[in-house]
Design an enzyme around this catalytic site. Structure first.
Site, PDB file in Angstrom:
ATOM      1  N   SER A  44       1.178  -1.349   0.397  1.00  0.00           N
ATOM      2  CA  SER A  44      -0.033  -0.270   0.109  1.00  0.00           C
ATOM      3  C   SER A  44       1.312   1.762   0.139  1.00  0.00           C
ATOM      4  O   SER A  44       1.545   1.046  -1.002  1.00  0.00           O
ATOM      5  CB  SER A  44      -0.872   0.100   0.827  1.00  0.00           C
ATOM      6  OG  SER A  44      -2.007   0.725   1.109  1.00  0.00           O
ATOM      7  N   HIS A  71      -2.877  -1.332  -3.388  1.00  0.00           N
ATOM      8  CA  HIS A  71      -4.181  -0.090  -2.892  1.00  0.00           C
ATOM      9  C   HIS A  71      -3.778   0.994  -3.800  1.00  0.00           C
ATOM     10  O   HIS A  71      -2.624   1.994  -3.919  1.00  0.00           O
ATOM     11  CB  HIS A  71      -3.831   0.244  -1.215  1.00  0.00           C
ATOM     12  CG  HIS A  71      -4.277  -0.923  -0.857  1.00  0.00           C
ATOM     13  ND1 HIS A  71      -4.076  -0.755   0.858  1.00  0.00           N
ATOM     14  CD2 HIS A  71      -5.014  -2.070  -1.076  1.00  0.00           C
ATOM     15  CE1 HIS A  71      -4.040  -1.882   1.061  1.00  0.00           C
ATOM     16  NE2 HIS A  71      -4.562  -2.677   0.284  1.00  0.00           N
ATOM     17  N   ASP A 161      -4.157  -4.785   5.605  1.00  0.00           N
ATOM     18  CA  ASP A 161      -4.760  -4.636   5.311  1.00  0.00           C
ATOM     19  C   ASP A 161      -3.479  -6.035   4.579  1.00  0.00           C
ATOM     20  O   ASP A 161      -2.182  -6.393   4.301  1.00  0.00           O
ATOM     21  CB  ASP A 161      -4.824  -4.947   4.176  1.00  0.00           C
ATOM     22  CG  ASP A 161      -5.349  -5.420   2.745  1.00  0.00           C
ATOM     23  OD1 ASP A 161      -5.953  -6.485   2.737  1.00  0.00           O
ATOM     24  OD2 ASP A 161      -5.226  -5.083   1.915  1.00  0.00           O
TER      25      ASP A 161
END
Length: 376
Positions: A44, A71, A161
């Site tokens: 991310s 992401h 995540d």
């Protein structure tokens, strides 16, 4: 979406893997895999630079396929960036397309990337940890289809995540690799994994490419049976399972509501890790819940600020109007209201300012690490 086999042929029934016959078939196929042929990478904020470093060090004859989730927002140039970064061909993943060894496949904006047997699936399933694509769905699907042949890699990023997905990979006998937190621009994701997962390798990005090349050439170990909860959560991401019915409950019904759809949340104890899912499938770790609540609180505060400022301005205008009509009592009343609304607005401004001070310097990342989508 994209070319390849028809979507109907690409549909996977993850939940059918619970049956003994399907389990035996999957184990037999996985047993034939001679090496760790599946590498899944998640990142991310701050993850693009280490990802480029890894790709630049992967050997041209890598005996594995590489799948990447970062992401991103509505537009991503990551396939082109990675294609230029190293010797392996990188491209955007396409729904129903078979994958090849020695290639890199990148999840497109707005779709979860899933693996099933020898092909990829793209699904607009429920967002997980406020993201789609999310890391956990890719990692779970890889664990189900390829067991011990999977190497899961987690890089720089905010929140957590990828931790649950790495736990799924480890549960079936795969390997877990993370970027060293001191080497990560935003270390939250890798710190979460180090806290909740038995990590096999923790190295700076400069060493990960060479390490993955070595791991891919090694024989895979024994594939272990996947926990039923992993299959169920994979089915939710694949949009094969749309509601959390009582027989499929993953945990206990909590007192909290989903920040995405405002339905009730199930509280899931995943080892020492606490996670949440709603009936429609949105998934959160505890810190993602807090982040979503903070976003919702900010939106409410900004709305209140705008409302009070507008009320103050309207009251001021009405006071001036009444003054010109020589209605001093009404003018005074409207003036008093304007001052009250302005005082309320000042309180809200101070709260917002204090919140900005608290988050300064947290979670900053490059363009490919930022993401914001509409809720489902």
């Amino acid at each position: 979406m994209g070319r390849g086999r028809p979507d109907r042929g690409a549909m996977a029934d993850f939940r059918n893997r619970i049956s003994p016959a399907r389990e035996a078939e999957t184990s037999s196929r996985q047993a034939k895999a001679r090496n760790r042929s599946i590498i899944v990478i998640g990142a991310s904020a701050g993850g693009v630079e280490p990802l480029k470093a890894i790709v630049s060090d992967l050997p041209a004859d890598l005996p594995a396929a590489v799948f990447v989730v970062v992401h991103v927002g509505q537009v991503s140039y990551l396939p082109e960036i990675l294609d230029r970064a190293g010797a392996l061909k990188a491209s955007g993943a396409k729904n129903g397309e078979s994958f090849k060894m020695g290639n890199i496949y990148v999840a497109p904006p707005g779709f979860h990337l899933l693996l099933h047997d020898d092909h990829m699936m793209l699904r607009r399933g429920p967002r997980e940890n406020l993201a789609r694509p999310a890391v956990d769905p890719l990692f779970r699907s890889a664990a189900l289809s390829f067991g011990a042949s999977v190497v899961g890699v987690l890089l720089s990023g905010a929140l957590s995540d990828g931790t649950a997905g790495l736990r799924a990979i480890k549960a079936v006998g795969g390997l877990a690799v993370v970027q060293h937190p001191k080497d990560a621009l935003v270390p939250s994701m890798v710190e979460s994994a180090l806290r909740y997962v038995d990590i096999d390798h923790c190295e700076p990005a400069a060493k990960l490419g060479g390490l993955l090349g070595q791991l891919a050439a090694e024989p895979a170990g024994e594939t272990l049976p996947a926990p039923p909860t992993v299959r169920l959560e994979a089915a939710i991401a694949a949009q094969e399972h749309s509601t959390m019915k009582e027989p499929d409950r993953l945990g206990q019904l909590s007192v909290f509501t989903c920040p995405e759809c405002h339905g009730p949340l199930w509280e899931i104890e995943d080892g020492d890790m606490l996670r949440y899912r709603c009936h429609t499938g949105h998934a959160f770790t505890a810190d993602a819940i807090m982040e979503a609540q903070a976003i919702e609180a900010d939106e409410i505060l900004w709305s209140l600020l705008r409302s009070h400022q507008q009320r103050a301005e309207f009251a001021r205008r009405m006071a001036e109007r009444e003054k010109t009509r020589h209605r001093s009592q009404l003018a005074s009343e409207f003036g008093k209201r304007a001052r009250e609304y302005e005082a309320d607005a000042s309180v809200i401004e101070r709260i917002l300012e204090s919140r900005r001070t608290q988050v300064t310097g947290n979670g900053a990342g490059g363009e490919e690490g930022k993401h914001k989508e509409g809720t489902d």
